[in-house]
Design a protein around this motif. Sequence first.
Motif, mmCIF file in Angstrom:
data_model
loop_
_atom_site.group_PDB
_atom_site.id
_atom_site.type_symbol
_atom_site.label_atom_id
_atom_site.label_comp_id
_atom_site.label_asym_id
_atom_site.label_seq_id
_atom_site.Cartn_x
_atom_site.Cartn_y
_atom_site.Cartn_z
ATOM 1 N N ALA A 3 0.637 -1.269 0.129
ATOM 2 C CA ALA A 3 -0.320 0.209 -0.347
ATOM 3 C C ALA A 3 0.463 1.125 -0.465
ATOM 4 N N ILE A 48 -9.443 -9.968 0.658
ATOM 5 C CA ILE A 48 -8.701 -9.861 2.030
ATOM 6 C C ILE A 48 -7.090 -9.446 1.160
ATOM 7 N N ASP A 57 6.546 -12.359 6.394
ATOM 8 C CA ASP A 57 5.703 -13.423 5.946
ATOM 9 C C ASP A 57 6.675 -14.199 4.563
HETATM 10 C C1 LIG Z 1 -2.784 -14.388 5.996
HETATM 11 C C2 LIG Z 1 -1.968 -12.505 5.736
HETATM 12 C C3 LIG Z 1 -0.845 -13.115 5.638
HETATM 13 C C4 LIG Z 1 -0.019 -11.310 5.063
HETATM 14 N N1 LIG Z 1 1.220 -11.174 5.346
HETATM 15 C C5 LIG Z 1 1.785 -10.157 5.111
HETATM 16 C C6 LIG Z 1 3.054 -10.286 5.239
HETATM 17 O O1 LIG Z 1 3.606 -10.600 6.164
HETATM 18 N N2 LIG Z 1 4.248 -8.776 4.744
HETATM 19 C C7 LIG Z 1 3.550 -8.390 3.347
HETATM 20 O O2 LIG Z 1 4.707 -7.902 2.986
HETATM 21 N N3 LIG Z 1 2.822 -8.441 3.608
HETATM 22 C C8 LIG Z 1 1.633 -9.710 3.349
HETATM 23 N N4 LIG Z 1 0.420 -10.049 3.013
HETATM 24 C C9 LIG Z 1 -0.412 -8.904 2.134
HETATM 25 C C10 LIG Z 1 0.207 -7.774 1.792
HETATM 26 O O3 LIG Z 1 -0.779 -7.210 3.251
HETATM 27 C C11 LIG Z 1 -1.275 -6.555 0.556
HETATM 28 O O4 LIG Z 1 -0.525 -7.614 -0.313
HETATM 29 C C12 LIG Z 1 -0.770 -5.772 0.961
HETATM 30 O O5 LIG Z 1 -1.537 -5.437 2.054
HETATM 31 C C13 LIG Z 1 -1.354 -4.900 -0.595
HETATM 32 O O6 LIG Z 1 -2.360 -5.331 -0.697
HETATM 33 P P1 LIG Z 1 -2.474 -6.330 -2.024
HETATM 34 O O7 LIG Z 1 -1.896 -7.575 -2.199
HETATM 35 O O8 LIG Z 1 -4.603 -6.613 -2.353
HETATM 36 O O9 LIG Z 1 -2.435 -5.587 -2.987
HETATM 37 C C14 LIG Z 1 -0.397 -10.861 3.879
HETATM 38 C C15 LIG Z 1 -2.003 -11.099 3.499
HETATM 39 C C16 LIG Z 1 -3.153 -11.986 3.588
HETATM 40 C C17 LIG Z 1 -3.797 -12.922 3.073
#
Ligand SMILES: Cc1cc2nc3c(=O)[nH]c(=O)nc-3n(C[C@H](O)[C@H](O)[C@H](O)COP(=O)(O)O)c2cc1C
Length: 400
Positions: free
Chosen positions: A108, A247, A336
């Motif tokens: 974001a 999500i 993660d």
């Molecule tokens: C359960 C879960 C855990 C996540 N953990 C991470 C993380 O540790 N690091 C990270 O950069 N993104 C993580 N994400 C994804 C990001 O939150 C997400 O890619 C980011 O908010 C941008 O949104 P978008 O990918 O929907 O465009 C995770 C998503 C989920 C569903």
Amino acid sequence: MLRVTTAGESHGPALIAILEGVPAGLALEEGDILPDLERRQTGSGIAKPYTGASPRMKMESDHARILGGVLAGKTTGAPIALLIENADHAKWRGRAVEAMTVPRPGHADWAAALKYDYDDFRIGLERASARETAARVAACAVCRKLLEQLQVTVGSYVARIGRTTVGALEDVSLAERLDRAESSALRCPDPSAEKDMQAEIEQAMQAGETLGGVIELAALGVPPGLGSHVQWNQKLSARLGAALFGIQAIKAVEIGDGESLAALPGTQAQDAIRLHDERIQRPTNHAGGIEAGISNGEPIRVRISMKPIATTIAKQPSVDFRAAGEEAETAYERSDFCAVPRAAIVGEAMMCFVLADAILETCGGDTMRDLLERFAGLRRGKISDLHISSEPKIFWPASE
Ligand SMILES: Cc1cc2nc3c(=O)[nH]c(=O)nc-3n(C[C@H](O)[C@H](O)[C@H](O)COP(=O)(O)O)c2cc1C
């Protein structure tokens, strides 16, 4: 009918969820919410190496306190308020945090800063972070509890991580696959594929990379008649799609056989309508339990695809916005490596929410007693449940 709102930042004092629209009389205690919070933290409730979860997950031991909407162990019909404290917050309180000036591609950081005119990329990430899903999972555990009273169960399994997919599972029933996932660290119902998935995650971690994957979500015991064909936004498929696309990192949602249906001839892509003991039977379930936006009584099957995590140890090209800006590489922050098994639990949570909402819409009721009675009276798949006439009719009378 149901509404869930969350608030709170990833490293703030706490996350909050408010769930409105739950009928009165549902027995609910904090212990009912705990199992899903634990499953969200590890993927299956079982902690083993190489699940790819961030080390933060070992530290957070989520517990949702019920702050409103439940008295003497039962919901009152009032909004249900939940609070989850962030154990990690202690490390951030009172500390000057270094400015984040290099946005990560795929997160974001850049888009949120531009939209809200933030002066630090961390402000966007604090709320965009999937830490928020702990609050959603807690609220939706209440929806799961409601569904349990109606014998509707929701589960998931991991069908793919990176390049590794599960083997042929045609001989393993859907219920058995969901069961197997509960005793697998990666939520994988195929032990041989799970080994390969673990190896692939380990390799990715060593290379400073991250991995995405595919999750199968399923709901069993869903009655026919949920959702509606009459308006685009009332379709059960549309509602599941919107909730699951909500999500973090979910980039595709497929209902039933989804994308693969596009390649089939029409006669092979449908589920025959057969009769057995005066009941309608569907020998296959390509449709994933939904036809024309309405549940048809078969298990609901939805596949969701998660992109690889955007935060990588391996550097990615970006721009440093300090002063006039110059091309730079991303900096790593604890994250993660593969969150697919954990995202599966968030997917289940959103599915529980949509199904509980659709059931309340169809059955109504201020109390669980009303709901249980009306649910028991729903039309099912018996021939006698339909009243089809053989008389011709004039649908549109000729002008008078
Ligand atoms: C359960 C879960 C855990 C996540 N953990 C991470 C993380 O540790 N690091 C990270 O950069 N993104 C993580 N994400 C994804 C990001 O939150 C997400 O890619 C980011 O908010 C941008 O949104 P978008 O990918 O929907 O465009 C995770 C998503 C989920 C569903």
